[in-house]
Design a protein around this motif. Structure first.
Motif: not given
Ligand code: BES
Ligand code: MN
Ligand code: ZN
Length: 493
Positions: A65-66, A33-34, A37-40, A27-30
């Motif tokens: 979420g998000a 971030q996502l 933002a969604t708590g994993g 995971p990197s970038g968006l």
């Protein structure tokens, strides 16, 4: 048509998000971030679904979420294996999996402008629908997806990269529309009228009717048409993208010829009832030439190209051609018509002779749903390629690999040609069951006058009974992308 936009990477505030992920990617970038933002939620879902980014695998996460409705992950496979086809298929997967969304944003850690455009192409091609004649479809059964935004840091370059692909997709859609139309609507005059509309794109369009073709001596084409109440047409479409409209050409034109039998009953050698409705798409060769010409004009290809289509309906009637009839083709060669269902080669004979006489082509490529035998030989995976020119064959094969519209070369040989000798005329129109696609090609070769030529038997490829990655079931438009690519890679000045 699915609306396409390109934008700089940023998480969308609503709607659906598609993550294109390589096998083994961290995971990197968006994506990172996502996940935060969604708590994993993303990482947990991938874990449960055992999603690793393997090619062709997908994982859908609902209401993560998000503020997002759905997240769809699409596996791209190993980075080293990435190719245009994989990006197109990823775009197609986004469309087939998110049809209930209205808008989707597509992201990946590192799409170049060209790659972003290729994802968009796959998505648009997969989104095709022919729903003109459905009046009762409920809104909830229709796909809602109308807008796709592909994220790339090169977003303005992506827009420029998309323009020619957009034109190609529009050509594909035109072909699919023509091939999908029912045969009572799309008869030869109607098909010619639709060609005429292409003048809006800057093509010059000429249409010949039965009188003009009679004067020229198109005995082979007119023999097929004579059983039908529908008048035949020959349409000639000119795209002068290298020389400029109205100017003297600098180089010989490339020429494409299509079989356009708007319905093939078989004529007096009538076909069995079961499956006869498929013969509405016996004009797919012509449909492909028309879509190709629209694509070339739409993207302003720097080439002089001519597309010719022979449009007829093959019907039994009191005025129909009989088995045993002898017709004189435009070339002067006589043909004994043993089987009125071997009509496509009769149509092509006159149109090809006209093409090489009138235009002195650099080469001619004809396309035809010509034989059931090619389906026995190659199935629904490769189109049959027959040619008197090794260089043209090699270029066509390469364009096929590049676009996924693949061709397999079949033999031509004097030994097969013997099978179409006639006892009373210069040739007969069938050579028996052995090598049925080859004897059909040998027949056509007798009308190319030694010019560089390739014949594509697309009977197994023009229609699909199942959805594939970038082609919904139905008309495929096989050949449009292939020949557009042949021109782009080899013949643009
Ligand atoms: N249009 C058909 C070929 C075809 C068959 C296209 C199935 C798509 C799906 C062509 O005109 C035809 O009837 N060919 C005959 C030739 C035979 C009479 C020598 C065939 O293939 O049976
Ligand atoms: Mn036929
Ligand atoms: Zn046919």
């Amino acid at each position: 048509m699915l609306d396409i936009a390109f934008a700089k990477p940023a998480l969308p505030k609503s709607g659906a998000l598609a993550l294109l992920i390589h096998e083994g990617e961290k995971p990197s970038g968006l994506w990172a971030q996502l996940d935060e933002a969604t708590g994993g939620a993303i990482a947990r879902a991938f874990d449960v679904a055992e999603f690793t980014g393997a090619k062709g695998k997908t994982c859908t996460i609902l209401a993560p979420g998000a503020n997002l409705t759905r997240v769809l992950a699409v596996g791209l496979g190993k980075p080293a294996d990435l190719a245009q086809k994989i990006l197109e298929e990823a775009g197609g997967a986004v469309v087939s999996n998110l049809s209930r969304e209205t808008a989707v944003t597509v992201t990946n850690s590192s799409l170049t402008a060209q790659q972003a455009a290729e994802v968009a192409l796959g998505a648009v091609l997969r989104s095709y629908r022919f729903d003109r004649y459905r009046t009762k479809e409920k809104a909830e059964d229709k796909p809602k997806l109308s807008r796709m935004t592909v994220l790339t840091s090169e977003n303005s370059k992506a827009k420029a990269a998309w323009e020619p692909l957009d034109a190609t997709a529009k050509g594909v859609f035109l072909t699919r529309d023509l091939v999908s139309e029912p045969p009572n609507v799309l008869d030869p005059p109607e098909m010619a009228d639709r060609c005429r509309k292409l003048s809006e794109l800057g093509l010059k369009v000429e249409i010949l009717g039965p009188k003009e073709m009679g004067k020229l001596g198109f005995g082979a084409l007119l023999g097929v048409s004579q059983g039908s109440v529908k008048e035949p047409r020959m349409v000639i479409m000119h795209w002068n993208g290298a020389s400029g409209a109205g100017k003297k050409p600098r180089d010989k034109p490339v020429v494409f010829v299509g079989k356009g039998v708007t319905f093939d009953t078989g004529g007096i050698s009538i076909k069995p009832a079961g499956g006869m409705e498929d013969m509405k798409w016996d004009m797919a060769g012509a449909g492909t030439v028309i879509g190709l010409m629209a694509a070339l004009a739409g993207r302003k290809a720097k080439v002089d190209a001519i597309g010719l289509v022979g449009l007829v309906e093959n019907m039994p009637s009191g005025n129909a051609q009989r088995p045993g009839d002898v017709v004189t083709s435009y070339s002067g060669q006589t043909i004994e018509v043993i089987n009125t269902d071997a009509e496509g080669r009769l149509v092509l004979a006159d149109v090809l002779w006209y093409a090489q006489q009138k235009y002195d082509p650099k080469f001619m490529v004809d396309l035809a749903t010509l034989t059931g035998a090619i389906i026995i030989g190659l199935g629904h995976e490769y189109g049959g390629l027959f040619s008197n020119d090794d260089e043209l064959s090699q270029k066509l094969t390469a364009a096929g690999q590049a676009t996924g519209e693949r061709l397999w070369r079949m033999p031509l040989d004097e030994a097969y040609d013997k099978q179409i000798r006639s006892d009373i005329a210069d040739m007969k129109n069938v050579g028996g069951r052995p090598g049925g696609s080859i004897t059909a090609a040998q027949f056509i070769q007798r009308f190319v006058n030694g010019k560089p030529w390739a014949h594509l038997d697309i009977a197994g490829m023009a229609w699909s009974t199942k959805d594939t990655a970038v082609t919904p079931k139905g008309a495929t438009a096989f050949g449009v992308r292939l020949l557009d690519r042949l021109v782009a890679d080899n013949y643009e000045s």
